[in-house]
Design a protein around this motif. Structure first.
Motif, mmCIF file in Angstrom:
data_model
loop_
_atom_site.group_PDB
_atom_site.id
_atom_site.type_symbol
_atom_site.label_atom_id
_atom_site.label_comp_id
_atom_site.label_asym_id
_atom_site.label_seq_id
_atom_site.Cartn_x
_atom_site.Cartn_y
_atom_site.Cartn_z
ATOM 1 N N SER A 102 0.803 -1.227 0.000
ATOM 2 C CA SER A 102 0.000 0.000 0.000
ATOM 3 C C SER A 102 0.834 1.273 0.000
ATOM 4 C CB SER A 102 -0.961 -0.008 1.197
ATOM 5 O OG SER A 102 -1.903 -1.052 1.073
ATOM 6 N N THR A 105 2.222 1.755 -3.454
ATOM 7 C CA THR A 105 1.165 2.156 -4.377
ATOM 8 C C THR A 105 0.807 3.622 -4.204
ATOM 9 O OG1 THR A 105 0.267 -0.090 -4.419
ATOM 10 C CG2 THR A 105 -1.204 1.678 -5.113
ATOM 11 N N ALA A 109 1.040 6.504 -6.998
ATOM 12 C CA ALA A 109 -0.095 7.380 -7.302
ATOM 13 C C ALA A 109 0.354 8.838 -7.369
ATOM 14 C CB ALA A 109 -1.186 7.200 -6.255
ATOM 15 N N GLN A 122 -0.690 -2.556 -9.094
ATOM 16 C CA GLN A 122 -1.396 -3.653 -8.413
ATOM 17 C C GLN A 122 -2.164 -4.567 -9.366
ATOM 18 O OE1 GLN A 122 -3.511 -1.566 -5.125
ATOM 19 N NE2 GLN A 122 -1.888 -2.403 -3.831
ATOM 20 N N SER A 131 -10.276 -7.647 -7.218
ATOM 21 C CA SER A 131 -11.046 -6.406 -7.158
ATOM 22 C C SER A 131 -12.175 -6.422 -8.181
ATOM 23 C CB SER A 131 -10.131 -5.207 -7.405
ATOM 24 O OG SER A 131 -9.262 -4.985 -6.315
ATOM 25 N N PRO A 217 -6.905 -3.584 -1.631
ATOM 26 C CA PRO A 217 -6.369 -2.217 -1.674
ATOM 27 C C PRO A 217 -7.275 -1.236 -0.937
ATOM 28 C CG PRO A 217 -7.389 -2.774 -3.763
ATOM 29 C CD PRO A 217 -7.410 -4.033 -2.935
ATOM 30 N N SER A 219 -8.048 1.526 -1.964
ATOM 31 C CA SER A 219 -8.930 2.140 -2.965
ATOM 32 C C SER A 219 -10.230 1.363 -3.111
ATOM 33 C CB SER A 219 -8.208 2.237 -4.312
ATOM 34 O OG SER A 219 -7.732 0.968 -4.735
ATOM 35 N N ALA A 340 -6.847 2.992 -11.110
ATOM 36 C CA ALA A 340 -6.969 1.989 -10.051
ATOM 37 C C ALA A 340 -7.613 0.737 -10.614
ATOM 38 C CB ALA A 340 -7.800 2.545 -8.895
ATOM 39 N N GLN A 341 -7.396 -0.403 -9.959
ATOM 40 C CA GLN A 341 -8.000 -1.645 -10.434
ATOM 41 C C GLN A 341 -9.522 -1.532 -10.490
ATOM 42 O OE1 GLN A 341 -6.430 -4.219 -11.749
ATOM 43 N NE2 GLN A 341 -4.502 -3.140 -11.435
ATOM 44 N N GLU A 342 -10.101 -0.746 -9.588
ATOM 45 C CA GLU A 342 -11.549 -0.578 -9.551
ATOM 46 C C GLU A 342 -12.064 0.259 -10.714
ATOM 47 O OE1 GLU A 342 -9.436 -1.564 -6.424
ATOM 48 O OE2 GLU A 342 -9.645 0.605 -6.613
ATOM 49 N N ASP A 343 -11.151 0.916 -11.447
ATOM 50 C CA ASP A 343 -11.539 1.719 -12.609
ATOM 51 C C ASP A 343 -11.663 0.872 -13.876
ATOM 52 O OD1 ASP A 343 -11.522 4.086 -11.097
ATOM 53 O OD2 ASP A 343 -9.373 4.373 -11.444
#
Length: 365
Positions: A102, A105, A109, A122, A131, A217, A219, A340-343
């Motif tokens: 983290s 990362t 960022a 990540q 994720s 993460p 995020s 981010a992976q969530e994007d």
């Protein structure tokens, strides 16, 4: 005819070589594999992969090499990733890594702010694929209350008291066992102590244990805060593993001597290619006043390719990185800044050619 998307893979370890093999199967990509170490030369030679000698510590040479490519993948220990990210920012090249740390990362960022190309840290199994799977399940449950993530990479057969072998980076393993884990409780981000919350699991007739030591993460927790009451990630191991790890960390006081613990693990545990990856994610909630639960499970094993065993970890992590690179090549991801992976839309990963085998119904189950 469109020119191949030029990818530099820094690090000829387990995942780096698997990624080079994966991308090498399509003319859409041109791959350069770089690593200055002797084990890397031996590994690349055994797989028939060309390798160039370039050290991440040589900043000027690294930046020149990165600048000749469209994207660079740092398949390196987390501590080496910021230097590669900074060189990628200066060169105006897409950046990806597989780190799970983290603080690293967060540093990347910061480097990504104002970058001319995309920065996607990540990647890999967890947080990467996990994720995406988690977000997809949450969307299927109208009012999700509880999300549980269970992930394990372990030998297909237990042959020692730890029930474990060297399947990935030892430094990352030690960090996972000694650092707090991000989570959600009562809808708010919190951290949980590592190795806590032990539970027993029964999967395909085998008994496993799971305990907190995840790489969810921060995020993802921020993205789901307020939507999900509980989000907890745990690591799956063979029964008894936790007792032996606790003995090493606490009874022998190796928690304060990670250097000694690292040496012990490297010298005592066998390298494992015949491994298995287990992913089990569940989301519970309610719809129209009725309880609703959705579960997603895969159990992936190693495969043989040209006489070489490709571990479950290697082929799955490499497939995710290849898919993200493919989406960048197609222009399906933001062209610049932090991604981010969530994007990354779960549907885009599911539909991608490099991950079709992973998401196929029944594959690896």
């Amino acid at each position: 005819m469109q020119s191949p998307f030029r990818v530099l893979v820094l690090g000829a370890g387990r995942v780096g070589t698997a990624l080079a093999l994966t991308l090498g199967d399509t003319p859409d990509f041109s791959v350069t594999l770089a690593d200055p170490t002797e084990p890397a030369r031996e590994r690349a030679g055994a797989l028939g992969l060309p390798l160039i000698d370039c050290s991440p510590a040589d900043g000027a040479a690294l930046e020149r090499l990165i600048g000749r490519h469209d994207a660079v993948v740092a398949a390196l220990p987390a501590s080496a990733c910021p230097a590669v990210a900074a060189a990628a920012a200066r060169a105006g090249v897409h950046y990806l890594d597989l780190n799970e740390d983290s603080p690293v990362t967060a540093e990347i960022a910061g480097i990504a702010v104002g970058a001319r190309r995309s920065f996607v840290p990540q990647c890999g199994i967890s947080p990467g694929l996990v994720s995406a799977i988690t977000l997809a399940l949450v969307e299927e449950v109208a009012a999700p209350r509880d999300v549980q993530i269970r992930v394990g990479i372990l030998p297909r057969h237990s042959t020692n008291r730890l029930g474990y072998g060297l399947t990935w980076d030892v430094n990352a393993l030690i960090a996972e066992y000694t650092n707090p884990s991000a989570a959600l409780m009562d809808g708010r981000p919190v951290t949980l102590p590592p190795l806590s919350g032990r539970e027993m699991l029964r999967i395909d007739g085998s008994t496993f244990e799971a305990f907190v030591s995840g790489s969810v993460p921060a995020s993802l927790c921020r993205r789901l805060a307020g939507r999900v009451e509980t989000l907890v990630s745990k690591t799956i191991r063979y029964e008894g593993h936790l007792d032996h790890v606790t003995f090493l960390l606490d009874d022998l006081n190796l928690r304060r001597r990670p250097d000694l613990l690292r040496s012990l693990l490297l010298n005592a545990l066998p390298e494992v290619e015949d491994d298995q990856l287990i992913i089990f994610v569940s989301a519970r909630g309610a719809r129209n006043g009725l309880a609703k639960e959705r579960n997603w499970m895969r159990r992936i094993t190693a495969v043989e390719r040209n006489g070489t065993v490709i571990s479950a970890l290697r082929r799955t992590a490499a497939a995710h990185v290849a898919a993200v690179l493919d989406l960048l090549r197609e222009g399906a991801l933001p062209a610049s800044g932090l991604v981010a992976q969530e994007d990354i839309a779960p549907g885009a990963l599911r539909a991608n050619r490099f991950l079709g085998w992973f998401f196929a119904e029944g594959e690896g189950v």
